[in-house]
Design an enzyme around this catalytic site. Structure first.
Site, PDB file in Angstrom:
ATOM      1  N   GLY A  20      50.373  57.153  41.383  1.00 54.88           N
ATOM      2  CA  GLY A  20      49.289  57.137  42.351  1.00 54.88           C
ATOM      3  C   GLY A  20      49.735  56.568  43.681  1.00 54.88           C
ATOM      4  N   GLY A  22      47.820  55.858  47.714  1.00 51.36           N
ATOM      5  CA  GLY A  22      46.681  56.044  48.600  1.00 51.36           C
ATOM      6  C   GLY A  22      46.442  54.809  49.433  1.00 51.36           C
ATOM      7  N   GLY A  23      46.056  55.025  50.695  1.00 57.09           N
ATOM      8  CA  GLY A  23      45.811  53.889  51.574  1.00 57.09           C
ATOM      9  C   GLY A  23      47.063  53.053  51.711  1.00 57.09           C
ATOM     10  N   VAL A  27      50.712  52.988  42.759  1.00 57.87           N
ATOM     11  CA  VAL A  27      50.621  52.598  41.367  1.00 57.87           C
ATOM     12  C   VAL A  27      51.772  53.266  40.619  1.00 57.87           C
ATOM     13  CG1 VAL A  27      49.208  52.560  39.277  1.00 57.87           C
ATOM     14  CG2 VAL A  27      48.116  52.403  41.518  1.00 57.87           C
ATOM     15  N   LYS A  42      50.483  47.892  40.271  1.00 61.61           N
ATOM     16  CA  LYS A  42      49.893  48.246  41.563  1.00 61.61           C
ATOM     17  C   LYS A  42      50.596  47.426  42.631  1.00 61.61           C
ATOM     18  CE  LYS A  42      45.474  48.668  43.983  1.00 61.61           C
ATOM     19  NZ  LYS A  42      43.995  48.534  43.871  1.00 61.61           N
ATOM     20  N   ASP A 141      32.450  49.277  44.137  1.00 63.36           N
ATOM     21  CA  ASP A 141      33.000  50.633  44.204  1.00 63.36           C
ATOM     22  C   ASP A 141      32.924  51.297  42.829  1.00 63.36           C
ATOM     23  OD1 ASP A 141      34.041  52.837  45.494  1.00 63.36           O
ATOM     24  OD2 ASP A 141      36.125  52.191  45.317  1.00 63.36           O
TER      25      ASP A 141
END
Length: 423
Positions: A20, A22-23, A27, A42, A141
């Site tokens: 993963g 993002g931003g 991960v 992470k 979230d």
């Protein structure tokens, strides 16, 4: 410092595969060489941490690690360790077999009511726990993508924007700044007001609505402003108008959870109690119906199930269940994902390949499940170091997916992101 598979953080956590990005974060699937177990890591990428927002994000990252490390609940992902390696901050977590409920819903748009009730009760229990702490935590979230399956159980993940409701802690966001996913956020959240446990209750209600109805009632495509307007002012149609196979008490409960007025929403403890009771009632009814029908669950053949079909033959005799290739292939894929998470890459590749064979034997070689299984083979190949062959397989898979799926499909976007990470 650019992280890559093969590197070891703190001379202990060997990075296996990036799963993963993002931003500011990445991960990785990794291996704890000290305790001989697969983990998820992470990290905060150092290249982006040096930008103007880097210090604030590092503070938020440290906060996430501290919050998560203190949580102990069967429906919340467990944090094992945290640290900094050559300027890279990281958190070590249990590796979940997945997928998340957002992915599940993309694969099987309408989910069986009993299955969703099981997920709902577990998620509500996790939220009840967060809100009941001495310093309550608001997740902020809650969405299907942050509810991840692990051997059938649901675990709440990603506390990156969680708010700890303690007076000595400074708010991480400024007034008017939206944190969270708008189509699952509470009205007062999108207005940038102070975090409250009622936010999570609203979000959980929207998640349940989405899982039962097939999507968020506030989704307006690419029009973000319209989505925000719907969240604040539009009342969704009752959940009971979408489904006739849900408990009678569920529709009014979800409506109360999604009330536009925060003070009219029920507390998480009440929600958890009610959902658990509904789940238990549904399970009892299904068990009773299964006994009466010779083992077939209530609702079999209704169009909502994904397992084995069956029926009642002449004279009331139950006809033998006919194996559903898609259900068998889906089980193979789930088994393969667990093997992949456990570092058994060759075995995982074999099970992914078997899922493809099952679908092709049923003349369903163009189904989405085949694409998912082929993507699993790509990831297994990269994980065991067969980069050249996996790159070719990935290109061919992307071409096939683009030929049968809409260009905006999430799966195609996932393939493109995966390609970009390996350039």
């Amino acid at each position: 410092m650019e992280l890559a598979p093969g590197m070891a953080l703190a001379d202990r956590y060997r990075l296996v595969e990036r799963i993963g990005r993002g931003g500011f974060g990445e991960v990785f699937r990794a291996y704890d060489e000290s305790l001989s177990r697969a983990v998820a890591i992470k990290t905060l990428r150092a290249t982006e941490a040096s930008e103007a927002a880097g210090k604030a994000f590092l503070s938020r990252f440290e906060r996430e690690a501290r919050v998560m490390a203190s949580l102990r609940h069967p429906s919340i992902v467990t944090v094992h360790d945290r640290g900094v390696h050559e300027g890279v901050a990281y958190v070590v977590m249990e590796l979940l077999s997945g997928p998340d409920l957002g992915t599940v819903q993309q694969q099987r748009r309408v989910l069986p009511a009993a299955e969703v009730m099981g997920y709902a009760a577990q998620a509500a229990s996790a939220v009840q726990y967060l809100h009941g702490l001495s310093e309550p935590v608001v997740h902020r979230d809650l969405k299907p993508a942050n509810l991840v399956l692990d051997d059938g159980a649901v675990k709440l993940c990603d506390f990156g924007i969680a708010a700890v409701l303690a007076p000595e802690l400074t708010r991480m966001t400024q007034a008017g700044q939206l944190m969270g996913t708008p189509i699952f956020a509470a009205p007062e959240q999108v207005r940038g007001e102070t975090a409250s446990p009622t936010w999570d209750v609203f979000s959980l209600g929207t998640v349940l609505y989405s899982l039962f109805a097939g999507g968020s009632p506030f989704f307006a495509g690419p029009d973000m402003q319209e989505s925000l307007r719907r969240v604040q002012f539009e009342q969704p149609r009752p959940l009971s108008s979408w489904r006739g196979d849900i408990p009678a008490q569920l529709s009014p409960l979800v409506a109360a959870m999604m009330d536009k007025q925060a003070d009219r929403r029920p507390p998480a403890a009440f929600v958890a109690q009610e959902l658990a009771a509904m789940r238990d009632s549904m399970n009892a009814l299904n068990a009773a119906g299964s006994a009466q029908l010779g083992g077939a669950p209530l609702g079999a053949g209704s169009g909502f199930g994904t397992g084995f079909g069956g029926g009642v033959g002449i004279g009331g005799m139950a006809t033998p269940p006919v194996p559903d290739p898609a259900a068998m292939a889906e089980q193979r894929i789930q088994d393969a994902e667990r093997l992949l998470n456990g570092g058994r890459y060759a075995d995982a590749d074999h099970d992914f390949a078997e899922a493809v064979k099952l679908m092709k034997a049923a003349n369903r070689g163009s189904d989405r499940l085949v694409l998912l299984a082929e993507f699993g083979r790509v990831r297994a190949g990269y994980a065991r170091g067969d980069g050249a062959a996996s790159a070719i397989r990935l290109l061919r898979l992307t071409d096939r997916a683009e030929a049968v799926l809409d260009p905006s499909d999430d799966f195609i976007q996932t393939l493109h992101r995966f390609q970009a990470m390996r350039r």
